[in-house]
Design an enzyme around this catalytic site. Sequence first.
Site, mmCIF file in Angstrom:
data_model
loop_
_atom_site.group_PDB
_atom_site.id
_atom_site.type_symbol
_atom_site.label_atom_id
_atom_site.label_comp_id
_atom_site.label_asym_id
_atom_site.label_seq_id
_atom_site.Cartn_x
_atom_site.Cartn_y
_atom_site.Cartn_z
ATOM 1 C CB THR A 53 -0.675 0.438 1.254
ATOM 2 O OG1 THR A 53 -1.364 -1.514 0.974
ATOM 3 C CG2 THR A 53 -1.540 1.220 1.370
ATOM 4 C CG LEU A 75 -4.168 -10.600 0.792
ATOM 5 C CD1 LEU A 75 -2.358 -10.759 0.700
ATOM 6 C CD2 LEU A 75 -4.658 -11.217 0.271
ATOM 7 N NE ARG A 76 -11.228 -10.548 5.054
ATOM 8 C CZ ARG A 76 -12.813 -10.972 4.670
ATOM 9 N NH1 ARG A 76 -13.253 -10.920 5.212
ATOM 10 N NH2 ARG A 76 -12.254 -12.194 3.825
ATOM 11 C CE LYS A 123 -4.831 -2.210 0.614
ATOM 12 N NZ LYS A 123 -3.587 -3.374 1.771
ATOM 13 N N GLY A 140 -7.869 -1.541 14.581
ATOM 14 C CA GLY A 140 -7.057 -1.494 15.116
ATOM 15 C C GLY A 140 -6.058 -2.111 13.287
ATOM 16 C CB CYS A 169 -4.058 -2.230 7.102
ATOM 17 S SG CYS A 169 -2.868 -3.736 6.575
#
Length: 415
Positions: A121, A148-149, A199, A252, A255
Amino acid sequence: MSKVAVVGVGYVGLTQALGMCKLGHDVVAYDIDEKKIKMLSAGSSTFYEPGLEELLKNQISKKSIIFTTDISALADREFVFLCLPTPQDEDGSADTSHLINAFIAIAPTLQQDCYVIIKSTVPIGSWQTLSNESDRDDLVIISNPEFLREGSALSDFDKPDRIVIGAKSRTHAEDVGKLYKKIQTKLVITDNTSAELIKYAANSFLAIKLSFVNDIAAMCENLGAVSTDVLFGVGLDNRIGNKFLTPGPGWGGSCFPKDVRALARIANKENVMMPLLTAAIQSNENVHDRITQKILEKVGDIDKLSIGVLGLAFKANTDDIRNSPAIEIINKLLHSNASIMAYDPAVTTVDGIKTTNSISDIFNEVNLILVLTEWSHFKQIDPTKYVKLVKQPFIYDTRGVLDRKKWQNAGFNFL
Ligand code: UGA
């Protein structure tokens, strides 16, 4: 099958590398950290992510991936993904020095017309900065942000909502799209700048949504409304949707906090008013204060207050404690002289916080049980086993993860 490389095998890089193997590509995973490369080569993951270590071992045994610190291994690669960290700088902007330095280091080695694909990012315009950093005009710079998490990275890779590819030319973007052709999803082909902004806009939108949800939950508490019912009712509107509507102790992780601040910084630089971003940050800080205050008001005598905490990670299914609301809240309580003992299935040590690997320690002589992460493991706890251990049977479930009836029947009182 294409010859692919991933530069930087942290969380995003390793997931991308293994995902590319699963899609049938031949992968070189490069990093400057020798210890990490050694561990990964031996099939041990450097962080916890469900299913990842198994996939790693599997791909190593199939010889579809090699891990290396040797730059020359990149020389025959057609596509190189840059997966370097872009941490928050002192002024809130994202620090791209790792990305730029890695690019400068590898550029001379890359083959003619190699595709250099930014996964990290990055601030808007980073693709241009990268182009300017090298005299290799032949390199094709692509912006392909990751979505992606943590905790569900592998399934997010396999079943993304979309794949965004930004490039100067449509043909180049389509070439990168072909790498993912086995994945059935929408391909968003656009220019680099737009891809970079997608993003930030997505993460910030989600953070703003959660701040609003947390504020509505606080409102429900004051009015005596049932927040789950209210948010369920709101989420049934298709335009709003029922995802990302669960209130909690604040958003939190590595990211959202970083990206919301970075977008605010970009807006400031561009002279675009985006007050929602600062409001979302403020609202998020308020949640930590609100939870701490409620505990101190309801459980009383703060000199002797002893709290058993369930959960340290910033969310379930990860061992990541970066910007964890749990840590923020615990530190505020410690500051108010509370004594804390914490348990998390994936986090065993945190500086300045007493932790245990036994759930029963959490209940021992405490005034309050505080749930801060939504691990499904906590649902399996049998409250009847532990109610005798506590000094006061108060419980505060900030994630709404426990079965209230079960705990109430066992004698616990919810805050
Ligand atoms: C986030 C985005 O969701 C990913 O799409 C993105 O790729 C990633 O950031 C990134 O930029 O790398 P992640 O940080 O792993 O992923 O975590 P999320 O699952 O989005 O959760 C963020 C925070 O919101 C957590 O603290 C979580 O507990 C909280 N949350 C989430 C809630 O409080 N309620 C919800 O309903 C959902």
